[in-house]
Structure formats: structure tokens, C-alpha cells
Design a protein around this motif. Structure first.
Motif, PDB file in Angstrom:
ATOM      1  N   GLY A 139       0.834  -1.155  -0.009  1.00 35.35           N
ATOM      2  CA  GLY A 139       0.347  -0.151  -0.006  1.00 35.35           C
ATOM      3  C   GLY A 139       0.745   1.312   0.019  1.00 35.35           C
ATOM      4  N   GLU A 140       1.907   1.238   0.836  1.00 34.12           N
ATOM      5  CA  GLU A 140       2.610   2.485   0.785  1.00 34.12           C
ATOM      6  C   GLU A 140       3.415   2.722  -0.600  1.00 34.12           C
ATOM      7  N   PHE A 141       3.958   1.984  -1.251  1.00 33.73           N
ATOM      8  CA  PHE A 141       4.542   2.056  -2.557  1.00 33.73           C
ATOM      9  C   PHE A 141       3.194   2.226  -3.492  1.00 33.73           C
ATOM     10  N   ALA A 142       2.007   1.918  -3.382  1.00 31.00           N
ATOM     11  CA  ALA A 142       0.995   2.173  -4.266  1.00 31.00           C
ATOM     12  C   ALA A 142       0.688   3.801  -3.930  1.00 31.00           C
ATOM     13  N   ARG A 143       0.822   4.163  -2.739  1.00 32.80           N
ATOM     14  CA  ARG A 143       0.728   5.469  -2.333  1.00 32.80           C
ATOM     15  C   ARG A 143       1.498   6.369  -3.119  1.00 32.80           C
ATOM     16  N   PHE A 144       2.964   5.955  -3.081  1.00 35.18           N
ATOM     17  CA  PHE A 144       3.801   6.813  -3.805  1.00 35.18           C
ATOM     18  C   PHE A 144       3.700   7.060  -5.296  1.00 35.18           C
ATOM     19  N   TYR A 145       3.483   5.939  -5.816  1.00 36.73           N
ATOM     20  CA  TYR A 145       3.052   6.025  -7.367  1.00 36.73           C
ATOM     21  C   TYR A 145       1.675   6.652  -7.539  1.00 36.73           C
ATOM     22  N   GLY A 146       0.774   6.527  -6.635  1.00 35.60           N
ATOM     23  CA  GLY A 146      -0.522   7.030  -7.071  1.00 35.60           C
ATOM     24  C   GLY A 146      -0.633   8.364  -6.647  1.00 35.60           C
ATOM     25  N   GLU A 147      -0.062   8.608  -5.549  1.00 41.43           N
ATOM     26  CA  GLU A 147      -0.266  10.185  -4.954  1.00 41.43           C
ATOM     27  C   GLU A 147       0.539  11.163  -5.518  1.00 41.43           C
ATOM     28  N   LYS A 148       1.933  10.613  -5.265  1.00 38.11           N
ATOM     29  CA  LYS A 148       3.133  11.465  -5.652  1.00 38.11           C
ATOM     30  C   LYS A 148       3.303  11.589  -7.147  1.00 38.11           C
ATOM     31  N   LEU A 149       3.256  10.551  -7.703  1.00 38.82           N
ATOM     32  CA  LEU A 149       3.722  10.510  -9.331  1.00 38.82           C
ATOM     33  C   LEU A 149       2.409  10.394  -9.934  1.00 38.82           C
ATOM     34  N   GLY A 150       1.348  10.344  -9.584  1.00 38.21           N
ATOM     35  CA  GLY A 150      -0.056  10.307 -10.477  1.00 38.21           C
ATOM     36  C   GLY A 150      -0.317   9.229 -11.221  1.00 38.21           C
ATOM     37  N   TYR A 151       0.236   8.010 -11.025  1.00 39.18           N
ATOM     38  CA  TYR A 151       0.206   6.928 -12.019  1.00 39.18           C
ATOM     39  C   TYR A 151      -1.133   6.230 -11.691  1.00 39.18           C
ATOM     40  N   ASN A 152      -1.370   5.288 -12.604  1.00 42.17           N
ATOM     41  CA  ASN A 152      -2.420   4.313 -12.123  1.00 42.17           C
ATOM     42  C   ASN A 152      -1.525   3.117 -11.610  1.00 42.17           C
ATOM     43  N   VAL A 153      -2.364   2.525 -10.703  1.00 43.82           N
ATOM     44  CA  VAL A 153      -1.519   1.474  -9.938  1.00 43.82           C
ATOM     45  C   VAL A 153      -2.447   0.057  -9.986  1.00 43.82           C
ATOM     46  N   LEU A 154      -1.900  -0.937 -10.355  1.00 39.26           N
ATOM     47  CA  LEU A 154      -2.205  -2.340 -10.043  1.00 39.26           C
ATOM     48  C   LEU A 154      -1.498  -3.105  -9.308  1.00 39.26           C
ATOM     49  N   LEU A 155      -2.252  -3.642  -8.153  1.00 35.74           N
ATOM     50  CA  LEU A 155      -1.646  -4.664  -7.205  1.00 35.74           C
ATOM     51  C   LEU A 155      -2.268  -5.815  -7.607  1.00 35.74           C
ATOM     52  N   PRO A 156      -1.497  -6.841  -8.092  1.00 34.22           N
ATOM     53  CA  PRO A 156      -2.041  -8.091  -8.223  1.00 34.22           C
ATOM     54  C   PRO A 156      -1.428  -9.180  -6.802  1.00 34.22           C
ATOM     55  N   ASP A 157      -2.462  -9.993  -6.459  1.00 34.67           N
ATOM     56  CA  ASP A 157      -2.194 -11.035  -5.746  1.00 34.67           C
ATOM     57  C   ASP A 157      -1.402 -12.198  -6.350  1.00 34.67           C
ATOM     58  N   ALA A 158      -0.184 -12.547  -6.238  1.00 35.67           N
ATOM     59  CA  ALA A 158       0.483 -13.495  -6.700  1.00 35.67           C
ATOM     60  C   ALA A 158      -0.199 -14.786  -6.516  1.00 35.67           C
ATOM     61  N   ARG A 159      -0.041 -15.838  -7.461  1.00 43.67           N
ATOM     62  CA  ARG A 159      -0.561 -17.013  -7.162  1.00 43.67           C
ATOM     63  C   ARG A 159      -0.128 -17.892  -5.768  1.00 43.67           C
ATOM     64  N   GLY A 160      -1.283 -18.524  -5.013  1.00 45.38           N
ATOM     65  CA  GLY A 160      -1.008 -18.814  -3.870  1.00 45.38           C
ATOM     66  C   GLY A 160      -1.008 -17.875  -2.826  1.00 45.38           C
ATOM     67  N   HIS A 161      -1.385 -16.762  -3.057  1.00 46.88           N
ATOM     68  CA  HIS A 161      -1.302 -15.648  -2.155  1.00 46.88           C
ATOM     69  C   HIS A 161      -2.425 -14.692  -2.011  1.00 46.88           C
ATOM     70  N   GLY A 162      -3.027 -14.151  -1.019  1.00 49.96           N
ATOM     71  CA  GLY A 162      -3.998 -13.364  -1.084  1.00 49.96           C
ATOM     72  C   GLY A 162      -5.386 -13.986  -1.531  1.00 49.96           C
ATOM     73  N   ILE A 163      -6.094 -13.095  -2.464  1.00 52.35           N
ATOM     74  CA  ILE A 163      -7.193 -13.776  -2.759  1.00 52.35           C
ATOM     75  C   ILE A 163      -7.246 -14.375  -4.253  1.00 52.35           C
ATOM     76  N   SER A 164      -5.913 -14.588  -4.765  1.00 49.91           N
ATOM     77  CA  SER A 164      -5.508 -15.278  -5.894  1.00 49.91           C
ATOM     78  C   SER A 164      -5.531 -17.027  -5.648  1.00 49.91           C
ATOM     79  N   GLU A 165      -5.962 -17.651  -6.694  1.00 49.80           N
ATOM     80  CA  GLU A 165      -5.923 -19.112  -6.342  1.00 49.80           C
ATOM     81  C   GLU A 165      -4.576 -19.698  -6.555  1.00 49.80           C
ATOM     82  N   GLY A 166      -4.530 -20.752  -6.164  1.00 50.71           N
ATOM     83  CA  GLY A 166      -3.221 -21.508  -6.359  1.00 50.71           C
ATOM     84  C   GLY A 166      -2.995 -22.099  -5.005  1.00 50.71           C
ATOM     85  N   GLY A 167      -2.373 -23.432  -5.118  1.00 51.81           N
ATOM     86  CA  GLY A 167      -1.679 -24.134  -3.582  1.00 51.81           C
ATOM     87  C   GLY A 167      -0.543 -23.898  -3.438  1.00 51.81           C
ATOM     88  N   TYR A 168       0.244 -23.251  -4.060  1.00 48.36           N
ATOM     89  CA  TYR A 168       1.671 -23.375  -3.810  1.00 48.36           C
ATOM     90  C   TYR A 168       2.443 -22.051  -4.347  1.00 48.36           C
TER      91      TYR A 168
END
Length: 349
Positions: A139-168
Motif C-alpha cells: 500500500g505505501e508503494f501504491a501511495r507513492f506512485y498513485g499520489e506523488k507520481l500520479g500513476y495508475n496502480v495495479l496490485l496483483p495477488d500472486a498465485r498462492g497468495h491473498g485472494i488469488s487461487e493456487g496451492g503453492y
């Protein structure tokens, strides 16, 4: 004759015991390091404001967001991150986002959070999180790019992490192909004029280095890798020695074979170094000078292997993955200065 038979029987018994021990260790290590870790149960996070785009309007809708539980058991191979195991940063919790989905080549449903810039732009960053982490902890990296640099930001969950599928955990290797899908998704939705920065932390740093050796589209302009390792084999061998004082051979080859059988990749092929030899995209290397989790020697090897335009920033007084938090102004200035060299004017600005 009987003595020879006894010796042969004894050697056979020893060999069988060694095989059983090696097999047992392989399954144990696979479960501890490769297999997906238990996650906290789904919980409603009312601070997150999801949005979708329909007829060019923003609409809120209820969504369940994964939160890391402080009570969740930590894996033996855990990154030294100040965010791991803590609640999500407050800024990211309050941001409106679109929930994007791609399907991997092996049919996994992968999820990502897209934060469009307040002022329309073609400049976009795709962030890659670390091992046993999740997208929103960037989130803090997203804030830097989004607020300071004015970028669009995409934060994917890697496979096997967060809300992405994958068992490894892919440690960046199968993930490199997933990131090609996310890059294409940005190009499709932002447009062919998209200017993409890839920025990864630790395992995410390895991920963006591994994807750098693929045939990247022209929309990918620059890569920032922070605290990545030379290869999965090198990093796991280092951890075996550091944590357990165990040799890499024959333990890692056995675990690698099991991993290849179960999920389709081996440790030896998952090499950032080999991918960097094929890389043509400008790259900023960042590493903590006090990193004893991914040793600084790896950063020097990686920098040397890269044949594209490059820069190395060794952050003083910083341990693994902590350069951003140790001296945020210096980190942001170095990143902004480097990527600005390769990001052109946005036609939407």
C-alpha cells in the motif's frame, strides 16, 4: 560368502534409510516453503471501497477482502518485513479500486486491485509483493506512485497468495508468465499508449527480474527490483545454511524434484540471473546494505548480469526489504529520478 551378503544387506538398509529420510525431508520442506500457507478467514473490511466501471460511471459494491491475521502461523521461511502479519495500511484501505481478474495458463483465477489515477494518464505501475504477503501490503508503494507520481496502480495477488487461487508459491518463476497477463490487461484497458513500470519487493523483485527475460511488449518502459534473489535454488540453499546449518546437496535437489512433479517447476530453472542476461529493459536495483536474508552479494551479481541500462542503490542501515521505510525520501527520489528517464509524456496529461 555370508559376509558379502551381510555387507550388501547392510548397505541396502542404509540406502533405504537415507532414501526415506530424504523423502521425508522433501515433503516436510515442500509443505513448509512451497505449499500455500494457511490464511486468515474471509472478513468484511468496510474501509475498502471497491468500484467497477459500467457506462463510464463508478459504482460501489460489496466485496470480501482478505486481511492478514496477526495470529496466523508464520512460515519457517518468512521475510523480514515490517508489514508481514500486520493490518493493512490505512491509506490503501480508503482507496476506491476495481477488482481485476485474469486466468493463468494453468487455469488459476488470479486477482488484482486496480487504482486509477485521479487525473487520467497512461503511466501505470504494476507492483509485485513478497513471499507469504499479499498485494495490499504494498500500500505505501501504491501511495507513492498513485499520489506523488500520479500513476495508475495495479496490485496483483500472486498465485498462492491473498485472494488469488493456487496451492503453492512460485517464487517468481510461474509468476513471470502471470505478469505477462497483467501487462496485457493494462495494455488492453489503459490503451496501446500505456507506459508501464514494474516494481517488485523481495520475491516480487525476483518476479519482475524473471519476467524481464521474456519477450516484453514495448509498453513496459522500466523495471525496479528491490531485494530480489539470484535464483530460487541459491536463496533456498542460503536459507538452509543460515537457519539449519544444512548443506544444499542432496536436500535441495530432492525438494526441487518433488516441486517439479507436484507443481511443474524446478529450483534450478527459476533463475533471475539467467533472465537478466536476456533483459533489454532499463532496471533499477535496490538492496539493503545490511540485508542478511538475501545477501548483498546477490544484488551485486544481479547488477553485473544485467546488460540493459541500469543503476544500483545500496541503502545504508537497511535490512531486507526495508530500504523504503529506512529512508523514504531518498528511496522515492532515486526511484522517481530513474524511472522518469524512460517514461515519456502521457497524451492524457
Amino acid at each position: 560368502m555370508m559376509t558379502v551378503k551381510k555387507v550388501a544387506l547392510g548397505l541396502g538398509t542404509i540406502a533405504a534409510l537415507i532414501f526415506l529420510l530424504l523423502a521425508s525431508f522433501s515433503f516436510y520442506f515442500y509443505q513448509m516453503v512451497i505449499e500455500r500457507k494457511p490464511q486468515a478467514p474471509w472478513s468484511q473490511n468496510t474501509k475498502l471501497t471497491p468500484v467497477s466501471m459500467e457506462n463510464n460511471e463508478m459504482h460501489t459494491f460489496p466485496v470480501m477482502a482478505m486481511a492478514i491475521s496477526p495470529a496466523s502461523p508464520e512460515p519457517a521461511y518468512a521475510e523480514n518485513s515490517s508489514l508481514t502479519g500486520q493490518t493493512l495500511p490505512s491509506w490503501i484501505e480508503s482507496q476506491p479500486y476495481q477488482l481485476w481478474t485474469v486466468t493463468s495458463g494453468d487455469e488459476l483465477k488470479l486477482m488484482g486491485y486496480y487504482l486509477p489515477a485521479r487525473i487520467p494518464t497512461t503511466r501505470t505501475v504494476i507492483l509485485a509483493h513478497g513471499y507469504s504477503s499479499q498485494a495490499l501490503e504494498m500500500g505505501e508503494f501504491a501511495r507513492f506512485y498513485g499520489e506523488k507520481l500520479g500513476y495508475n496502480v495495479l496490485l496483483p495477488d500472486a498465485r498462492g497468495h491473498g485472494i488469488s487461487e493456487g496451492g503453492y508459491t512460485g517464487f517468481g518463476w510461474p509468476d513471470r508468465l502471470d505478469y505477462l497477463l497483467w501487462i496485457q490487461e493494462i495494455t488492453d484497458k489503459v490503451g496501446p499508449d500505456a507506459q508501464i513500470t514494474l516494481h517488485g519487493l523481495s520475491m516480487g523483485g525476483a518476479t519482475v527480474m524473471m519476467v524481464s527475460g521474456e519477450n516484453l511488449p514495448e509498453q513496459v518502459k522500466v523495471i525496479v527490483e528491490d531485494s530480489g534473489y539470484t535464483s530460487v535454488r541459491d536463496e533456498l540453499a542460503y536459507q538452509l545454511k543460515r537457519l539449519y546449518n544444512l548443506p544444499a546437496f542432496p536436500l535441495l535437489p530432492a525438494v526441487s524434484l518433488l516441486t517439479e512433479i507436484k507443481v511443474g517447476y524446478s529450483f534450478s530453472e527459476a533463475s533471475s540471473l539467467k533472465q537478466l542476461e536476456k533483459n533489454h529493459t532499463p532496471m533499477l536495483f535496490i538492496h539493503g546494505a545490511l540485508d542478511d536474508f538475501v545477501p548483498v552479494e546477490m544484488a551485486l551479481q544481479l547488477y553485473e548480469a544485467c546488460q540493459a541500462e541500469k543503476k544500483l542503490y545500496l541503502a545504508e542501515n537497511s535490512s531486507h526489504g526495508m530500504a523504503f521505510y529506512t529512508d523514504q525520501p531518498a528511496y522515492e527520489a532515486i526511484v522517481e529520478d530513474f524511472i522518469s528517464l524512460f517514461m515519456g509524456h502521457s497524451p492524457l496529461d
